[in-house]
Design a protein around this motif. Structure first.
Motif, PDB file in Angstrom:
ATOM      1  N   ASN A 166      72.209  -6.892  72.356  1.00  6.51           N
ATOM      2  CA  ASN A 166      73.367  -6.117  72.815  1.00  6.51           C
ATOM      3  C   ASN A 166      74.573  -7.028  73.062  1.00  6.51           C
ATOM      4  N   ARG A 167      74.321  -8.182  73.689  1.00  6.70           N
ATOM      5  CA  ARG A 167      75.423  -9.115  73.956  1.00  6.70           C
ATOM      6  C   ARG A 167      76.048  -9.608  72.656  1.00  6.70           C
ATOM      7  N   ALA A 168      75.207  -9.771  71.614  1.00  5.69           N
ATOM      8  CA  ALA A 168      75.687 -10.281  70.330  1.00  5.69           C
ATOM      9  C   ALA A 168      76.192  -9.175  69.412  1.00  5.69           C
ATOM     10  N   GLY A 169      76.033  -7.919  69.816  1.00  6.41           N
ATOM     11  CA  GLY A 169      76.455  -6.809  68.974  1.00  6.41           C
ATOM     12  C   GLY A 169      75.592  -6.620  67.748  1.00  6.41           C
ATOM     13  N   VAL A 170      74.294  -6.905  67.891  1.00 10.43           N
ATOM     14  CA  VAL A 170      73.346  -6.803  66.776  1.00 10.43           C
ATOM     15  C   VAL A 170      72.350  -5.679  67.067  1.00 10.43           C
ATOM     16  N   PRO A 171      72.257  -4.658  66.209  1.00 10.39           N
ATOM     17  CA  PRO A 171      71.299  -3.568  66.442  1.00 10.39           C
ATOM     18  C   PRO A 171      69.861  -3.992  66.172  1.00 10.39           C
ATOM     19  N   VAL A 172      68.926  -3.282  66.788  1.00  6.28           N
ATOM     20  CA  VAL A 172      67.495  -3.567  66.627  1.00  6.28           C
ATOM     21  C   VAL A 172      66.828  -2.384  65.931  1.00  6.28           C
ATOM     22  N   ILE A 173      66.142  -2.671  64.839  1.00 11.32           N
ATOM     23  CA  ILE A 173      65.327  -1.685  64.128  1.00 11.32           C
ATOM     24  C   ILE A 173      63.871  -2.086  64.289  1.00 11.32           C
ATOM     25  N   THR A 174      62.972  -1.111  64.364  1.00  7.65           N
ATOM     26  CA  THR A 174      61.559  -1.421  64.578  1.00  7.65           C
ATOM     27  C   THR A 174      60.661  -0.357  63.960  1.00  7.65           C
ATOM     28  N   SER A 175      59.396  -0.686  63.839  1.00 12.22           N
ATOM     29  CA  SER A 175      58.402   0.280  63.366  1.00 12.22           C
ATOM     30  C   SER A 175      57.661   0.922  64.531  1.00 12.22           C
ATOM     31  N   GLU A 176      58.006   0.550  65.756  1.00 11.07           N
ATOM     32  CA  GLU A 176      57.289   1.006  66.938  1.00 11.07           C
ATOM     33  C   GLU A 176      58.150   1.992  67.716  1.00 11.07           C
ATOM     34  N   ALA A 177      57.793   3.262  67.681  1.00 11.44           N
ATOM     35  CA  ALA A 177      58.614   4.306  68.303  1.00 11.44           C
ATOM     36  C   ALA A 177      58.851   4.047  69.783  1.00 11.44           C
ATOM     37  N   GLY A 178      57.881   3.486  70.477  1.00 17.14           N
ATOM     38  CA  GLY A 178      58.017   3.251  71.912  1.00 17.14           C
ATOM     39  C   GLY A 178      59.125   2.283  72.274  1.00 17.14           C
ATOM     40  N   LEU A 179      59.509   1.388  71.349  1.00 15.06           N
ATOM     41  CA  LEU A 179      60.555   0.414  71.638  1.00 15.06           C
ATOM     42  C   LEU A 179      61.946   1.035  71.618  1.00 15.06           C
ATOM     43  N   VAL A 180      62.080   2.219  71.036  1.00 18.25           N
ATOM     44  CA  VAL A 180      63.392   2.868  70.996  1.00 18.25           C
ATOM     45  C   VAL A 180      63.824   3.258  72.409  1.00 18.25           C
ATOM     46  N   SER A 181      62.912   3.768  73.207  1.00 16.23           N
ATOM     47  CA  SER A 181      63.258   4.121  74.586  1.00 16.23           C
ATOM     48  C   SER A 181      63.538   2.876  75.431  1.00 16.23           C
ATOM     49  N   ARG A 182      63.122   1.709  74.938  1.00 17.37           N
ATOM     50  CA  ARG A 182      63.344   0.458  75.659  1.00 17.37           C
ATOM     51  C   ARG A 182      64.582  -0.297  75.159  1.00 17.37           C
ATOM     52  N   GLY A 183      65.312   0.297  74.204  1.00 11.74           N
ATOM     53  CA  GLY A 183      66.581  -0.314  73.814  1.00 11.74           C
ATOM     54  C   GLY A 183      66.785  -0.583  72.343  1.00 11.74           C
ATOM     55  N   ALA A 184      65.783  -0.331  71.497  1.00  9.90           N
ATOM     56  CA  ALA A 184      66.001  -0.462  70.055  1.00  9.90           C
ATOM     57  C   ALA A 184      66.880   0.681  69.572  1.00  9.90           C
ATOM     58  N   LEU A 185      67.571   0.453  68.458  1.00 10.05           N
ATOM     59  CA  LEU A 185      68.404   1.506  67.887  1.00 10.05           C
ATOM     60  C   LEU A 185      67.547   2.618  67.308  1.00 10.05           C
ATOM     61  N   LEU A 218      46.386   6.791  60.547  1.00 10.14           N
ATOM     62  CA  LEU A 218      47.180   7.532  61.516  1.00 10.14           C
ATOM     63  C   LEU A 218      47.955   8.652  60.832  1.00 10.14           C
ATOM     64  N   LYS A 219      47.895   9.835  61.416  1.00  9.72           N
ATOM     65  CA  LYS A 219      48.517  11.000  60.782  1.00  9.72           C
ATOM     66  C   LYS A 219      50.003  11.127  61.087  1.00  9.72           C
ATOM     67  N   LEU A 220      50.425  10.754  62.306  1.00  9.62           N
ATOM     68  CA  LEU A 220      51.783  11.060  62.740  1.00  9.62           C
ATOM     69  C   LEU A 220      52.657   9.811  62.789  1.00  9.62           C
ATOM     70  N   ARG A 221      53.735   9.840  62.002  1.00  9.01           N
ATOM     71  CA  ARG A 221      54.811   8.856  62.115  1.00  9.01           C
ATOM     72  C   ARG A 221      56.118   9.644  62.151  1.00  9.01           C
ATOM     73  N   LYS A 222      57.111   9.115  62.839  1.00 10.34           N
ATOM     74  CA  LYS A 222      58.349   9.877  62.948  1.00 10.34           C
ATOM     75  C   LYS A 222      59.558   8.956  63.040  1.00 10.34           C
ATOM     76  N   LYS A 223      60.718   9.510  62.663  1.00  8.82           N
ATOM     77  CA  LYS A 223      61.991   8.828  62.834  1.00  8.82           C
ATOM     78  C   LYS A 223      62.513   9.137  64.234  1.00  8.82           C
ATOM     79  N   ILE A 224      62.931   8.106  64.927  1.00  6.46           N
ATOM     80  CA  ILE A 224      63.428   8.297  66.288  1.00  6.46           C
ATOM     81  C   ILE A 224      64.614   7.374  66.505  1.00  6.46           C
ATOM     82  N   ILE A 225      65.625   7.840  67.218  1.00 12.00           N
ATOM     83  CA  ILE A 225      66.838   7.037  67.418  1.00 12.00           C
ATOM     84  C   ILE A 225      67.285   7.132  68.868  1.00 12.00           C
ATOM     85  N   ASN A 226      67.824   6.035  69.365  1.00 11.59           N
ATOM     86  CA  ASN A 226      68.303   5.936  70.738  1.00 11.59           C
ATOM     87  C   ASN A 226      69.774   6.375  70.765  1.00 11.59           C
ATOM     88  N   SER A 227      70.079   7.441  71.505  1.00 22.74           N
ATOM     89  CA  SER A 227      71.433   8.002  71.500  1.00 22.74           C
ATOM     90  C   SER A 227      72.468   7.014  72.013  1.00 22.74           C
TER      91      SER A 227
END
Length: 244
Positions: A166-185, A218-227
């Motif tokens: 965030n300080r560097a203005g660099v977005p974070v992309i991940t394969s782990e949905a749980g990290l989006v609620s922790r600050g990933a884009l 695993l059956k369920l994968r989804k796209k998720i984004i941090n508003s």
């Protein structure tokens, strides 16, 4: 007291207690349980396909069942970069090279990056105490986006990574949905709660019937984004995204 750094101890204890089933989470515990126990059924969760974990070249071990993921989830997550950040070219990643799933994931994104016009820049990290320094060093290499690999060091210190990005203005992309609620884009991947629930259902089948269902993907994968992050980087997510 059991030594937490050596998974062989709890596995040996469970064998001596003759438990009905062992539930393992994640990769290393699954590998240890199967390698040190050939009789008690092992229900895996948050683990890769058995062949990716080095457990088999063909069929899975006879006492292994549960829910696994293939490397396809890395492909879908990496593809979010040109979708959401079309100007991005340099992708940074840090990796704990002692974790097999992390090494496999990095190799996979290197393989797929060329077709997407991306360059991967990576640095090794051994433990969470090194995360801040290694992340800041990586950010100094002019990366356009940070890709958070499925790595326990990243999971345990993700807020440190997110703050530096965030300080560097660099977005974070991940394969782990749980990290989006922790600050990933954004992520296109597994919901860890759903993964555990799905594995639990398989365990119930075994406990009721005495028969192990075959391991399955695993059956369920989804796209998720941090508003908040989407607003930070002026991104308008499509309808396919779950916005949090």
């Amino acid at each position: 007291m059991l030594k937490r750094h050596s998974l062989a101890y709890p596995v040996s204890t469970m064998v001596s207690q003759q438990v009905d089933v062992m539930a393992t989470n994640a990769t290393i515990s699954t590998i240890t349980a199967v390698q040190r126990n050939a009789k008690i059924p092992v229900c895996m969760m948050v683990s890769p396909e058995p062949s990716l974990a080095g457990l088999t070249d063909a069929a899975a071990p006879s006492n292994l069942f549960g829910v696994y993921e293939t490397l396809e989830y890395i492909d879908t997550a990496l593809a979010l970069i040109p979708e959401l950040l079309p100007q991005a070219k340099r992708v940074g990643a840090i990796i704990n090279e002692s974790e097999p799933q992390s090494v496999d994931a990095l190799n996979r994104i290197r393989e797929k990056a060329q077709n997407l016009g991306l360059t991967i820049v990576s640095l090794p990290v051994s433990n969470s105490s090194e995360t801040r320094l290694v992340t800041e060093t990586l950010l100094s290499k002019d990366i356009d986006v940070f890709f958070a690999l499925p790595d326990n060091v990243i999971f345990s210190s993700f807020e440190t990574i997110a703050a530096a990005c965030n300080r560097a203005g660099v977005p974070v992309i991940t394969s782990e949905a749980g990290l989006v609620s922790r600050g990933a884009l954004a992520a296109f991947g597994a919901d860890i709660y759903s993964w555990g629930y799905e594995a639990g259902q398989e365990c119930v089948v075994f406990l009721k019937s005495g028969k192990m269902p075959p391991p399955h993907k695993l059956k369920l994968r989804k796209k998720i984004i941090n508003s908040e992050q989407a607003k930070r980087f002026s991104i308008q997510p499509g309808l396919a995204f779950t916005v949090i």
